[in-house]
Design an enzyme around this catalytic site. Structure first.
Site, PDB file in Angstrom:
ATOM      1  CB  SER A 146      -1.485   0.050   1.639  1.00 18.74           C
ATOM      2  OG  SER A 146      -2.378   0.677   1.455  1.00 18.74           O
ATOM      3  CG  HIS A 169      -5.138  -2.678   0.532  1.00 22.32           C
ATOM      4  ND1 HIS A 169      -4.805  -2.032  -1.211  1.00 22.32           N
ATOM      5  CD2 HIS A 169      -5.102  -2.292   0.754  1.00 22.32           C
ATOM      6  CE1 HIS A 169      -4.231  -1.500  -0.955  1.00 22.32           C
ATOM      7  NE2 HIS A 169      -3.984  -1.349   0.713  1.00 22.32           N
ATOM      8  CG  ASP A 217      -5.579  -4.282  -3.901  1.00 20.69           C
ATOM      9  OD1 ASP A 217      -6.411  -3.176  -3.568  1.00 20.69           O
ATOM     10  OD2 ASP A 217      -4.907  -5.159  -3.662  1.00 20.69           O
TER      11      ASP A 217
END
Length: 283
Positions: free
Chosen positions: A97, A260, A233
């Site tokens: 991320s 995610h 995601d």
């Protein structure tokens, strides 16, 4: 607990495995303001090399830093100090991320120190992230979508109804394992850093990362590179495929039945993809 201290502050890390001819891995968690818990599965790759996960300065078990230090430059400096402390000449960097933003920016500053890059559900372009989020919001139930849009229009992003609507998005695209998501929220993350640099929701940045765009940096990458993300995601497969095409020879892999939080939802599959990439790239 292994820690080291510099003028920037004290950084907590976990190191596993022994030094071999293979490049060590340093894994960078998300946030900003997250903790090493989200990337801890990377330690399972330590059978033939050293692997390190750490709490970025300002969060987790690392020391707090003043607001003036809540910058990309500070986090890159923290990563460089960790590399030096560990005595690594070159490393494979894994970024989850926001951690992907961090390793991309670190590569810009210290390209010779990086042997390979693994962008895991990464923030590469905030404008593209925002566009993807709007498309995904458009697929939510009509009432949920209307609540999100109405609250954002009047700035009521701290309201109960907005947070409830946001939760529905999270359960689809951030973490599809409800029990794991609740447990994750109890960890020692720094919400203030997240709010300051990112904002109140996953949908778009309203903080210092607003309009961040690292696309131009991708074309400068000439080392083995992997982009991977979950099938559902918020860092969407379509965007990751686009990013991979900007890096000559890069690979793009999709973690099936994951959002995610790929390590939480499909750990074995995610680790297998990363392990195969490292092996095929002779890293």
């Amino acid at each position: 607990m292994p820690k080291f201290t510099t003028k920037l502050g004290t950084t907590y890390y976990i190191k596993k495995g022994r030094m071999t001819k293979n490049f060590p891995i340093i894994s960078c968690h998300g946030g900003p303001g997250g903790t090493h818990h989200s990337t801890k599965p990377m330690l399972e790759l330590a059978n033939d090399r050293q692997v390190v996960v750490y709490d970025q300065i300002g969060s987790g078990l690392s020391s707090n830093i003043p607001k003036a230090r809540w910058t990309i430059a500070s986090f890159c400096k923290n990563l460089e100090e960790l590399r030096k402390h560990l005595g690594y000449e070159q490393v494979i960097l894994h970024g989850s991320s926001w951690g992907g933003t961090l390793i991309l920016e670190y590569f810009k500053r210290h390209p010779r120190r990086v042997a390979g890059l693994i962008f895991h559900s990464s923030l590469i372009s905030e404008p593209m992230w925002r566009k993807d989020a709007q498309r995904l919001i458009g697929k939510l139930p009509k009432k949920t979508k209307e609540i999100i849009q109405a609250c954002e229009k009047v700035g009521a992003t701290d309201s109960k109804v907005y947070k409830q609507a946001m939760q529905e998005y999270y359960e689809r695209h951030v973490c599809r394992d409800k029990a794991a998501y609740k447990k994750k929220r109890k960890r020692r993350s720094n919400a203030e850093i997240y709010q300051y640099m990112w904002g109140p929701s996953e949908f778009c940045a309203t903080g210092t990362l607003k309009n961040y765009n690292g696309l131009s940096l991708l074309k400068k990458i000439k080392i083995p590179t992997l982009f991977l993300c979950g099938e559902f995601d918020e860092a969407t497969p379509s965007s990751n495929r686009f990013f991979s095409k900007q890096v000559k020879g890069a690979k793009c892999k999709i973690i099936k039945n994951a959002s995610h939080s790929g390590f939480t939802e499909q750990k074995k599959q995610a680790l297998k993809i990363i392990k195969n990439f490292i092996k095929e790239s002779a890293l």
